[in-house]
Scaffold this motif. Structure first.
Motif, short mmCIF file in Angstrom:
data_model
loop_
_atom_site.label_atom_id
_atom_site.label_comp_id
_atom_site.label_asym_id
_atom_site.label_seq_id
_atom_site.Cartn_x
_atom_site.Cartn_y
_atom_site.Cartn_z
N ALA A 2 0.83 -1.20 0.00
CA ALA A 2 0.00 0.00 0.00
C ALA A 2 0.87 1.26 0.00
O ALA A 2 0.60 2.21 -0.73
N ILE A 160 -6.42 2.95 -0.19
CA ILE A 160 -6.14 1.69 -0.88
C ILE A 160 -6.84 0.57 -0.11
O ILE A 160 -6.43 0.23 1.02
N ASP A 161 -7.91 0.03 -0.69
CA ASP A 161 -8.65 -1.07 -0.05
C ASP A 161 -9.04 -0.73 1.39
O ASP A 161 -8.79 -1.51 2.32
N GLU A 162 -9.65 0.43 1.58
CA GLU A 162 -10.15 0.89 2.88
C GLU A 162 -9.03 1.15 3.88
O GLU A 162 -9.27 1.20 5.09
#
Length: 240
Positions: A2, A160-162
């Motif tokens: 991330a 990024i993806d929560e």
């Protein structure tokens, strides 16, 4: 991964389970050999490949080692590499509360001229940072806090993806000690919460006690991992 996506390099070349990153700036994270998730130990072949990669670009080889890679560090030291500094990756669980942010702190979907001006005054790099921002593919926001109309504190965040990744936190030295960074980072946390994010991460130099204290107050109370940079020996100068 991330943090890598939140600050992408211009060039990435894979060497086994490692990737050599490069963008020509002074920033170490984007100009060093980095382990990929699940990477095994650093082999001589991977190191030699990275050394050739950076030598071809006129750079010393820099290798980022996670804190649990003690055997790799010892092997590199035997080859003349030296260790420089330690950086911590911190984690926070975001609850439902909203941080208190004043009217002088604002969020934008692009970096303002004042935001970029402060960044470049503190970290001049010939425009490399601006180019890097164009490579970010995930949702992002830029936070700034002004004092008497002047941008005094900045940061940006990427979702990024929560997971909120907070980057480039900086305050003008003239205005440090006023709690401006808390406001700036708080604005990014509030934005991420509204987008449904439940966690956040950021990186801080271990020796930066004021920054670590700030992040502790903001809920970054868990150390995910730390890492150091290993520098290749300086090439020998040939006397003419």
């Amino acid at each position: 991964m991330a943090c890598r996506a939140a600050w992408p390099a211009a060039i990435e070349v894979r060497h086994g389970d490692w990737t050599a990153r490069y963008d020509g700036s002074p920033i170490r994270r984007t100009n060093s050999l980095n382990p990929l998730p699940g990477a095994t130990g650093l082999t001589p072949d991977v190191r030699h490949g990275a050394e050739a990669f950076y030598a071809g670009r006129g750079r010393r080889t820099v290798i980022r080692l996670l804190d649990f890679a003690a055997s790799d560090q010892a092997a590199l030291e035997d080859e003349g590499y030296r260790c420089d500094g330690n950086t911590q990756t911190l984690y926070a669980r975001l609850d439902g509360s909203i941080a208190e942010v004043g009217p002088d702190t604002t969020l934008h979907d692009h970096a303002s001229a004042g935001w970029l001006g402060l960044r470049e005054a503190l970290n001049p790099d010939g425009g490399v940072f601006r180019s890097m921002l164009q490579r970010i593919e995930a949702p992002l926001r830029f936070a700034e806090t002004r004092v008497d109309g002047q941008v005094a504190s900045i940061a940006y965040g990427v979702l990024i993806d929560e997971l909120l990744v907070i980057e480039a936190v900086a305050t003008d030295p003239v205005f440090r000690g006023r709690g401006l960074a808390r406001q700036t980072v708080g604005a990014l946390i509030n934005w991420a919460r509204r987008q449904g994010a439940g966690q956040a991460t950021l990186q801080v130099v271990a020796e930066n006690a004021p920054a670590r204290a700030l992040y502790q107050r903001l809920g970054f109370d868990r150390l995910l991992f730390s890492y150091s940079y290993m520098y290749a020996p300086e090439p020998e100068r040939v006397e003419m």
